[in-house]
Scaffold this motif. Structure first.
Motif, PDB file in Angstrom:
ATOM      1  N   UNK A 111      56.519 -81.070 -79.339  1.00 21.39           N
ATOM      2  CA  UNK A 111      56.769 -81.554 -77.979  1.00 21.39           C
ATOM      3  C   UNK A 111      57.257 -82.998 -77.987  1.00 21.39           C
ATOM      4  N   UNK A 112      56.648 -83.836 -78.840  1.00 23.45           N
ATOM      5  CA  UNK A 112      57.034 -85.243 -78.871  1.00 23.45           C
ATOM      6  C   UNK A 112      58.414 -85.444 -79.488  1.00 23.45           C
ATOM      7  N   UNK A 113      58.783 -84.626 -80.468  1.00 22.65           N
ATOM      8  CA  UNK A 113      60.126 -84.730 -81.048  1.00 22.65           C
ATOM      9  C   UNK A 113      61.185 -84.380 -79.999  1.00 22.65           C
ATOM     10  N   UNK A 114      60.889 -83.383 -79.186  1.00 24.93           N
ATOM     11  CA  UNK A 114      61.815 -83.009 -78.116  1.00 24.93           C
ATOM     12  C   UNK A 114      61.870 -84.116 -77.063  1.00 24.93           C
ATOM     13  N   UNK A 115      60.688 -84.621 -76.673  1.00 28.56           N
ATOM     14  CA  UNK A 115      60.641 -85.691 -75.674  1.00 28.56           C
ATOM     15  C   UNK A 115      61.383 -86.932 -76.161  1.00 28.56           C
ATOM     16  N   UNK A 116      61.212 -87.249 -77.449  1.00 29.07           N
ATOM     17  CA  UNK A 116      61.870 -88.427 -78.008  1.00 29.07           C
ATOM     18  C   UNK A 116      63.380 -88.310 -77.908  1.00 29.07           C
ATOM     19  N   UNK A 117      63.905 -87.116 -78.160  1.00 26.34           N
ATOM     20  CA  UNK A 117      65.359 -86.921 -78.047  1.00 26.34           C
ATOM     21  C   UNK A 117      65.828 -87.183 -76.627  1.00 26.34           C
ATOM     22  N   UNK A 118      65.079 -86.678 -75.655  1.00 29.19           N
ATOM     23  CA  UNK A 118      65.456 -86.896 -74.268  1.00 29.19           C
ATOM     24  C   UNK A 118      65.364 -88.346 -73.854  1.00 29.19           C
ATOM     25  N   UNK A 119      64.473 -89.098 -74.499  1.00 28.72           N
ATOM     26  CA  UNK A 119      64.282 -90.515 -74.162  1.00 28.72           C
ATOM     27  C   UNK A 119      65.155 -91.434 -75.004  1.00 28.72           C
ATOM     28  N   UNK A 120      65.925 -90.864 -75.952  1.00 28.91           N
ATOM     29  CA  UNK A 120      66.789 -91.683 -76.792  1.00 28.91           C
ATOM     30  C   UNK A 120      66.051 -92.429 -77.888  1.00 28.91           C
ATOM     31  N   UNK A 121      64.921 -91.870 -78.347  1.00 27.76           N
ATOM     32  CA  UNK A 121      64.117 -92.491 -79.404  1.00 27.76           C
ATOM     33  C   UNK A 121      64.328 -91.705 -80.689  1.00 27.76           C
ATOM     34  N   UNK A 150      56.363 -90.579 -90.267  1.00 28.09           N
ATOM     35  CA  UNK A 150      57.534 -90.722 -89.405  1.00 28.09           C
ATOM     36  C   UNK A 150      58.138 -89.346 -89.106  1.00 28.09           C
ATOM     37  N   UNK A 151      58.376 -89.077 -87.846  1.00 28.65           N
ATOM     38  CA  UNK A 151      59.038 -87.849 -87.406  1.00 28.65           C
ATOM     39  C   UNK A 151      60.310 -88.221 -86.662  1.00 28.65           C
ATOM     40  N   UNK A 152      61.359 -87.415 -86.829  1.00 26.99           N
ATOM     41  CA  UNK A 152      62.626 -87.653 -86.164  1.00 26.99           C
ATOM     42  C   UNK A 152      62.707 -86.895 -84.851  1.00 26.99           C
ATOM     43  N   UNK A 153      63.539 -87.417 -83.942  1.00 25.49           N
ATOM     44  CA  UNK A 153      63.780 -86.700 -82.692  1.00 25.49           C
ATOM     45  C   UNK A 153      64.350 -85.317 -82.979  1.00 25.49           C
ATOM     46  N   UNK A 154      64.255 -84.430 -82.008  1.00 23.94           N
ATOM     47  CA  UNK A 154      64.767 -83.068 -82.147  1.00 23.94           C
ATOM     48  C   UNK A 154      65.721 -82.810 -80.989  1.00 23.94           C
ATOM     49  N   UNK A 155      67.008 -82.793 -81.296  1.00 20.67           N
ATOM     50  CA  UNK A 155      68.043 -82.599 -80.290  1.00 20.67           C
ATOM     51  C   UNK A 155      68.560 -81.163 -80.327  1.00 20.67           C
TER      52      UNK A 155
END
Length: 240
Positions: A111-121, A150-155
């Motif tokens: 969920x956080x990887x997906x959220x990070x992509x939407x937030x540009x992180x 460290x985890x990367x965003x998921x776009x």
């Protein structure tokens, strides 16, 4: 801008080979069954899209929905938290035959990887998975005496989700737990395709009730009586 489309076929027509596809749902809750089945129909008729990466909490159930995509051979790789379900045979058969890949991601991290992509992180740190096989090869840092991975965003190229109400501009509400990953997925994808139980005129949804603003939505299809995945599985139905 009117974002409504007239059929499931029209809604999914632009999804191409090799796409990263986020599909909403927590099990069957919020699963956009009609849109997924339209994508299967297109593959059977044309051979496209194929070689898909599918991001979902699960890896399909029974022989419907995502499991039907896997059965058809459309999915090259699953990114999910729970590849098991009440009837995981579609994914299990392909995985044991080395015909599908798997990236296993803890649910909160997913969920956080997906959220990070939407937030540009592009990356973040989490203690989850530290010291396990899931953390192998990933950068680790120490903060305040504790190790973090460290985890990367998921776009994604495309998100396919299910909403309760939508207006013609793409503003969305959800029904209870069917909300799950869907708002995050709409923000993390280049294109978001939505099926909604009811499509209303712009202004008919109280702005205070909008969960996903229309800026994150590209196409909306009304599906007044959506199928429920668990009911299909219980009845033993197989799509295609």
């Amino acid at each position: 801008m009117d974002k409504t489309v007239s059929s499931p076929e029209q809604a999914v027509a632009g999804i191409g080979n090799g796409a990263v596809l986020m599909i909403g749902g927590f099990g069957g809750s919020g699963a956009p069954v009609e849109l997924v089945h339209a994508l299967v129909d297109r593959y059977v008729a044309t051979g496209s899209p194929t070689d898909l990466t599918v991001v979902n909490n699960n890896a399909g159930n029974g022989r419907v929905g995502i499991a039907a995509m896997i059965d058809a051979g459309m999915v090259a790789r699953m990114v999910c938290s729970f590849p098991r379900s009440s009837d995981p045979r579609a994914f299990t058969e392909k995985y044991l035959a080395s015909e599908i890949g798997l990236e296993l991601v803890p649910q909160g991290t997913l969920a956080e990887r997906i959220r990070a992509a939407g937030a540009g992180i592009p990356a973040f740190y989490t203690p989850t998975s530290y010291g396990t096989e899931l953390a192998e090869g990933k950068p680790v840092a120490e903060f305040d005496g504790k190790k973090y991975v460290q985890e990367r965003w998921l776009q994604a190229d495309v998100a396919i989700i299910k909403a309760e109400l939508a207006d013609a501009h793409g503003n969305l509400t959800y029904r209870h737990a069917a909300r799950n990953f869907s708002p995050l997925m709409c923000m993390a994808a280049g294109v978001s395709i939505v099926q909604a139980r009811k499509v209303v005129a712009p202004g008919d949804i109280d702005p205070e009730h909008v969960v996903t603003p229309g800026i994150f939505v590209d196409a909306v299809l009304e599906v007044p009586e959506p199928l429920q995945e668990e009911e299909l599985v219980r009845s033993g139905e197989a799509y295609r």
